[in-house]
Design a protein around this motif. Structure first.
Motif, PDB file in Angstrom:
ATOM      1  N   PRO A  83       0.767  -1.258   0.006  1.00 22.80           N
ATOM      2  CA  PRO A  83      -0.070  -0.086   0.038  1.00 22.80           C
ATOM      3  C   PRO A  83       0.928   1.281  -0.034  1.00 22.80           C
ATOM      4  CG  PRO A  83      -0.075  -1.219   2.165  1.00 22.80           C
ATOM      5  CD  PRO A  83       0.503  -2.149   1.256  1.00 22.80           C
ATOM      6  N   GLY A  84       2.127   1.184   0.547  1.00 23.34           N
ATOM      7  CA  GLY A  84       2.643   2.354   0.531  1.00 23.34           C
ATOM      8  C   GLY A  84       3.518   2.685  -0.744  1.00 23.34           C
ATOM      9  N   LEU A  85       3.494   1.889  -1.802  1.00 21.11           N
ATOM     10  CA  LEU A  85       4.190   1.806  -3.260  1.00 21.11           C
ATOM     11  C   LEU A  85       2.896   2.017  -4.111  1.00 21.11           C
ATOM     12  CD1 LEU A  85       6.726   1.747  -4.564  1.00 21.11           C
ATOM     13  CD2 LEU A  85       6.762  -0.623  -4.368  1.00 21.11           C
ATOM     14  N   ALA A  86       3.018   3.100  -4.919  1.00 21.81           N
ATOM     15  CA  ALA A  86       1.958   3.467  -5.725  1.00 21.81           C
ATOM     16  C   ALA A  86       2.259   2.474  -7.178  1.00 21.81           C
ATOM     17  CB  ALA A  86       1.690   4.771  -6.279  1.00 21.81           C
ATOM     18  N   ALA A  87       1.724   1.525  -7.704  1.00 30.60           N
ATOM     19  CA  ALA A  87       1.926   0.579  -8.872  1.00 30.60           C
ATOM     20  C   ALA A  87       0.922   1.083  -9.941  1.00 30.60           C
ATOM     21  CB  ALA A  87       1.705  -0.546  -8.503  1.00 30.60           C
ATOM     22  N   GLN A  88       1.808   1.633 -11.173  1.00 30.00           N
ATOM     23  CA  GLN A  88       0.793   1.825 -12.132  1.00 30.00           C
ATOM     24  C   GLN A  88       1.126   0.959 -13.372  1.00 30.00           C
ATOM     25  OE1 GLN A  88      -1.464   4.215 -12.242  1.00 30.00           O
ATOM     26  NE2 GLN A  88      -1.046   4.515 -10.064  1.00 30.00           N
ATOM     27  N   VAL A  89       0.244   0.754 -14.433  1.00 29.84           N
ATOM     28  CA  VAL A  89       0.617  -0.029 -15.538  1.00 29.84           C
ATOM     29  C   VAL A  89       0.385   0.874 -16.831  1.00 29.84           C
ATOM     30  CG1 VAL A  89      -1.446  -1.234 -15.563  1.00 29.84           C
ATOM     31  CG2 VAL A  89       0.465  -2.283 -16.839  1.00 29.84           C
TER      32      VAL A  89
ATOM     33  N   ALA B  19      14.329  -1.002  -3.566  1.00 35.54           N
ATOM     34  CA  ALA B  19      14.393   0.435  -4.198  1.00 35.54           C
ATOM     35  C   ALA B  19      13.982   1.420  -3.041  1.00 35.54           C
ATOM     36  CB  ALA B  19      13.581   0.612  -5.377  1.00 35.54           C
ATOM     37  N   HIS B  20      13.211   1.338  -2.162  1.00 36.22           N
ATOM     38  CA  HIS B  20      12.804   2.287  -1.007  1.00 36.22           C
ATOM     39  C   HIS B  20      11.968   3.262  -1.986  1.00 36.22           C
ATOM     40  CE1 HIS B  20      15.350   0.570   1.969  1.00 36.22           C
ATOM     41  NE2 HIS B  20      16.456   0.660   1.196  1.00 36.22           N
TER      42      HIS B  20
ATOM     43  N   ILE C   7      10.189   0.720 -14.116  1.00 39.07           N
ATOM     44  CA  ILE C   7      10.855   1.948 -13.801  1.00 39.07           C
ATOM     45  C   ILE C   7      10.326   2.455 -12.325  1.00 39.07           C
ATOM     46  CG2 ILE C   7       9.350   3.379 -15.096  1.00 39.07           C
ATOM     47  CD1 ILE C   7      12.035   4.980 -15.522  1.00 39.07           C
ATOM     48  N   ASP C   8      11.309   2.828 -11.418  1.00 41.59           N
ATOM     49  CA  ASP C   8      10.918   3.246 -10.109  1.00 41.59           C
ATOM     50  C   ASP C   8      11.594   4.797  -9.625  1.00 41.59           C
ATOM     51  OD1 ASP C   8      13.574   2.874  -8.191  1.00 41.59           O
ATOM     52  OD2 ASP C   8      13.286   0.773  -9.266  1.00 41.59           O
ATOM     53  N   ASP C   9      10.934   5.140  -8.484  1.00 43.71           N
ATOM     54  CA  ASP C   9      11.614   6.420  -8.027  1.00 43.71           C
ATOM     55  C   ASP C   9      12.374   6.288  -6.834  1.00 43.71           C
ATOM     56  OD1 ASP C   9       9.664   6.132  -6.405  1.00 43.71           O
ATOM     57  OD2 ASP C   9       8.885   8.135  -6.474  1.00 43.71           O
ATOM     58  N   GLY C  10      13.076   5.072  -6.740  1.00 43.47           N
ATOM     59  CA  GLY C  10      13.784   4.890  -5.422  1.00 43.47           C
ATOM     60  C   GLY C  10      15.102   5.321  -5.452  1.00 43.47           C
ATOM     61  N   VAL C  11      16.085   4.838  -4.552  1.00 43.84           N
ATOM     62  CA  VAL C  11      17.272   5.182  -4.313  1.00 43.84           C
ATOM     63  C   VAL C  11      18.249   5.167  -5.730  1.00 43.84           C
ATOM     64  CG1 VAL C  11      17.298   4.947  -1.971  1.00 43.84           C
ATOM     65  CG2 VAL C  11      18.138   3.085  -3.455  1.00 43.84           C
ATOM     66  N   GLY C  12      17.990   4.120  -6.822  1.00 42.78           N
ATOM     67  CA  GLY C  12      18.646   3.930  -7.631  1.00 42.78           C
ATOM     68  C   GLY C  12      19.841   2.965  -7.323  1.00 42.78           C
ATOM     69  N   PRO C  13      20.329   2.380  -8.565  1.00 37.98           N
ATOM     70  CA  PRO C  13      21.283   1.409  -8.200  1.00 37.98           C
ATOM     71  C   PRO C  13      22.428   1.927  -8.016  1.00 37.98           C
ATOM     72  CG  PRO C  13      21.027   1.486 -10.810  1.00 37.98           C
ATOM     73  CD  PRO C  13      19.842   2.539 -10.034  1.00 37.98           C
TER      74      PRO C  13
ATOM     75  N   GLY D   7      16.195   6.884  -9.699  1.00 41.60           N
ATOM     76  CA  GLY D   7      15.747   5.362  -9.608  1.00 41.60           C
ATOM     77  C   GLY D   7      16.277   4.607 -10.438  1.00 41.60           C
ATOM     78  N   ALA D   8      15.636   3.484 -10.548  1.00 38.75           N
ATOM     79  CA  ALA D   8      16.223   2.142 -11.230  1.00 38.75           C
ATOM     80  C   ALA D   8      15.187   1.706 -12.327  1.00 38.75           C
ATOM     81  CB  ALA D   8      16.611   1.033 -10.412  1.00 38.75           C
ATOM     82  N   MET D   9      15.780   1.109 -13.530  1.00 44.95           N
ATOM     83  CA  MET D   9      15.010   0.631 -14.671  1.00 44.95           C
ATOM     84  C   MET D   9      15.467  -0.812 -15.018  1.00 44.95           C
ATOM     85  SD  MET D   9      14.529   2.508 -18.454  1.00 44.95           S
ATOM     86  CE  MET D   9      16.128   2.329 -18.747  1.00 44.95           C
ATOM     87  N   LEU D  10      14.340  -1.541 -15.229  1.00 42.68           N
ATOM     88  CA  LEU D  10      14.666  -2.876 -15.791  1.00 42.68           C
ATOM     89  C   LEU D  10      13.991  -2.815 -16.968  1.00 42.68           C
ATOM     90  CD1 LEU D  10      15.656  -5.756 -15.406  1.00 42.68           C
ATOM     91  CD2 LEU D  10      13.654  -6.304 -14.239  1.00 42.68           C
TER      92      LEU D  10
END
Length: 235
Positions: free
Chosen positions: A118-124, A156-157, A177-183, A219-222
């Motif tokens: 719930p603390g992580l907004a997931a969009q497609v 990713a936090h 793709i996320d908006d976290g700390v990045g790799p 953030g990071a991207m796969l």
């Protein structure tokens, strides 16, 4: 008679190992699909029939509170078993992938991930048209999305993750793709981790590739890229 010693097999190269691993994951997917179908057709139908019979029996019980309570407990226990069976089926194989296609399966996977975190907004983001990808391509794309989202949740936090499916008529692209700390520098070797190595093998088996690194805006991207026309050995 003198026996001629067998010639030793040459050790497999990296390409051979990747092809073997890709073939094995494809076979594992087939086994998971068959097991999920067996759980649905056998255990699932039996549990549904038992639930109906229990409901009929409950109506015949005398007006005894203890018996009514025990009947309610049995019904709840049976419903728990039915729900567990459904969860196991979904964990093994997503039927929406087979019957409704990759768009419906990804939409459900991202939605369920968002509910579980719930603390992580997931969009497609999905293409307008339903592309006619092969079953093996669909499974590989779904596994990539699942693995990518789980990695975001673990490492990713981040507060947001986007799953984007697109194709340009020649290749299919799935991006997480996320908006976290990045790799960091150490994380750029993530393709050495078992989950992502499996994704890499799946992609190579289908003539594609997997890339992991910093996202353009942090953030990071796969990203998994697959040719729209699968190679003959993967068909």
């Amino acid at each position: 008679m003198t026996e001629t010693p067998a010639a030793p097999l040459s050790p497999p190269g990296n390409d051979d190992l990747a092809e073997l691993l890709g073939h094995m994951t494809s076979r594992w997917d087939d086994e998971r699909r068959q097991l999920a179908r067996q759980l649905h057709d056998s255990l699932g139908s039996s549990m549904t029939a038992l639930s109906m019979h229990l409901g009929l029996l409950a109506k015949k019980l005398p007006d005894d509170q203890a018996l009514q309570d025990r009947s309610a407990q049995m019904k709840q226990l049976l419903m728990n078993i039915i729900n567990t069976n459904r969860d196991m089926q979904l964990a093994l194989w997503n039927d929406k992938l087979e019957f409704l296609g990759i768009k419906a399966a990804l939409d459900e996977a991202v939605s369920e991930f968002g509910k579980a975190h719930p603390g992580l907004a997931a969009q497609v983001s999905l293409p307008d048209d339903e592309a006619a990808y092969s079953r093996e391509q669909n499974v590989t794309l779904l596994r990539c999305a699942e693995e990518g989202m789980q990695n975001v949740a673990r490492h990713a936090h981040a507060s947001r993750v986007d799953v984007i499916l697109d194709d340009d008529g020649e290749q299919i692209m799935l991006t997480i793709i996320d908006d976290g700390v990045g790799p960091g520098d150490a994380d750029l070797g993530m393709l050495d981790h078992h989950g992502l190595r499996m994704l890499q093998a799946r992609a190579r088996h289908l003539g594609g590739a997997v890339a992991f690194g910093p996202a353009p805006e942090g953030g990071a991207m796969l990203r998994m890229t697959l040719p729209l026309a699968a190679p003959k050995q993967a068909a």
